[in-house]
Enzyme design. Structure first.
Site, PDB file in Angstrom:
ATOM      1  N   ARG A 324     -59.466 -63.654  27.598  1.00 26.54           N
ATOM      2  CA  ARG A 324     -58.157 -64.041  28.152  1.00 26.54           C
ATOM      3  C   ARG A 324     -58.247 -64.946  29.386  1.00 26.54           C
ATOM      4  NH1 ARG A 324     -54.862 -61.063  30.022  1.00 26.54           N
ATOM      5  NH2 ARG A 324     -53.033 -62.092  29.218  1.00 26.54           N
ATOM      6  N   CYS A 355     -73.010 -69.542  28.736  1.00 24.97           N
ATOM      7  CA  CYS A 355     -73.238 -70.918  29.167  1.00 24.97           C
ATOM      8  C   CYS A 355     -71.982 -71.781  29.009  1.00 24.97           C
ATOM      9  CB  CYS A 355     -74.383 -71.517  28.369  1.00 24.97           C
ATOM     10  SG  CYS A 355     -75.816 -70.448  28.416  1.00 24.97           S
TER      11      CYS A 355
END
Ligand SMILES: *Cc1c(COP(=O)(O)O)cnc(C)c1O
Length: 428
Positions: A324, A355
């Site tokens: 979210r 990453c």
């Protein structure tokens, strides 16, 4: 209201200290409070008692089977958006006659499965879909119940990615087109108009968009009832929850001081007088408001990294576990499992190991000082948390635990490395 609180400086869920759960099940770990879900469901159900109604919990908010089963036991129906969700609720023992099936892109096989199950109603989002359902129902020599999703053309005053009720969104049928669709429907043999539906968006924090939308569509609802025999009006979900002060919002007293907030009771107080005169069955489709504040994601601090301009608290949960913040720029309150009310505060970024720069749970957040090995809880993670989790970066999806009083149940195991490759070609 929820059942997460501090006692003797330890964060508890119902009668269980969260620390005991992370020691037993590891992190990242989703922890849900059964009593919170039950309280929310009962409160909503009670507030609608003056009208003929049923609640269709929006499964996509949290689709863990044990939670679905808990809701089945409370008498809930379900709002489905895929064949997978239909499969889940049937396994959990749901009554298909309390299930609606929405979504703009139902496939032929999903329509067949829903007809086979005998759901209460399809929520139809286009004329194209209507024709498809009619065709499939004809093949099965049955008459499919449908409700039309009206797009009332109102802005829900929420995040763009969760606004659904305007002409620019893919959802529903515009009010300008609905008369044509009614006509079309009345000429199709294997379909009947059982109701009308609307759903204008999610995390809506004021009553006005709901009132505006309902008032706008009511003339068509009356028409559908009179002319086509429709029996129900489904007013959708979308009621928002507290994210910013999630911890504080656990108590009744906190809510009583805040008249401006949209609660389930206030929602019902305003909505019921509007829809009661219709004399129809009223359906609601709450997702977030039933389960959102009933769950937290607990994570362990791996490193505290001091950069030149910032301090980063790197935790073992990431955007794959709770997307979210990355997806909607959503705010989740973050609190330590061990309360340090008088300890030093510092401004930090709380980030995950993935990453991507968007793998960030909080930017410039004032938090109590933490060190590697400490635990943090991301609050209000019960809705659109685990259900949106992925294996990105080949990370294992977290385990899920349901607490009910003193009882603790592991309701989903932590994934293993073997699970990651189980469905791929097996290299010898
Ligand atoms: C997502 C969705 C809901 C639930 O929305 P919440 O904001 O979680 O209450 C209800 N109905 C439909 C059709 C949905 O797509």
């Amino acid at each position: 209201m929820h059942h997460f609180y501090y006692k003797d400086s330890e964060l508890y869920v119902e009668d269980v200290p969260l620390r005991s759960l992370v020691e037993r099940y590891g992190t990242p770990l989703y922890v849900y409070s059964a009593q919170t879900i039950i309280d929310h469901y009962k409160r909503f159900d009670r507030s609608l008692q003056d009208i003929d109604h049923f609640i269709c919990y929006a499964v996509k908010a949290n689709s863990n089977q044990r939670i679905l089963k808990l809701l089945v036991e409370l008498g809930s129906g379900f709002d489905l958006v895929s064949g997978g969700e239909l499969y889940r609720v049937l396994r959990a023992g749901a009554d298909p006659q309390k299930c609606t099936f929405a979504g703009v892109g139902k496939t032929q096989s999903e329509i067949e499965e829903a007809l086979q199950a005998g759901i209460y109603s399809f929520i139809v989002e286009s004329e194209e879909e209507l024709l498809e359902i009619d065709k499939i129902a004809a093949k099965r020599s049955t008459k499919a119940p449908v409700a039309f999703r009206l797009n009332p053309g109102v802005s829900a005053l929420t995040h763009a990615k969760i606004t659904t009720g305007t002409d620019l969104n893919k959802f529903g049928i515009s009010l300008d087109l609905i008369d044509e669709v009614f006509e079309k429907c009345s000429r199709l043999e294997n379909i009947y108009c059982r109701g009308l539906q609307m759903h204008i968006g999610s995390q809506i924090q004021s009553i006005n968009p709901f009132l505006e939308a309902i008032q706008k569509v009511i003339p068509w609802v009356e028409k559908a009832k009179k002319k086509y025999g429709a029996e129900f009006f489904d007013i959708g979900g979308g009621i928002g929850i507290v994210y910013e002060k999630a911890m504080e919002s656990g108590t009744e007293a906190w809510w009583q001081e805040r008249n401006e907030l949209l609660t389930l009771n206030r929602y019902a107080e305003e909505i019921v007088p509007l829809v009661k005169p219709l004399g129809m069955k009223i359906l609601v489709e709450p997702g977030r408001v039933l389960v959102g504040n009933a769950g937290v994601l607990v994570s362990r601090v791996i490193y505290v990294k001091k950069g030149i301009a910032k301090k980063f608290v790197i935790i073992d949960a990431a955007m794959n576990d709770l997307v979210r913040p990355a997806f909607y720029e959503a705010y989740h309150q973050i609190v330590p499992l061990k309360e340090t009310a008088h300890g030093p505060l510092e401004v930090v970024d709380v980030v995950g190991p993935v990453c991507e720069s968007s793998d960030c749970f909080a930017i410039d957040r004032l938090l109590p000082e933490v060190k590697a090995g400490d635990y943090l809880a991301l609050l209000s993670a019960g809705a659109y948390g685990f259900s949106m989790a992925s294996n990105y970066n080949s990370r294992l999806k977290p385990a899920e635990v349901l607490v009910w009083g003193k009882q603790v149940q592991l309701v989903r195991k932590r994934e293993s490395y073997q699970d990651l490759v189980a469905l791929e070609e097996q290299l010898s």
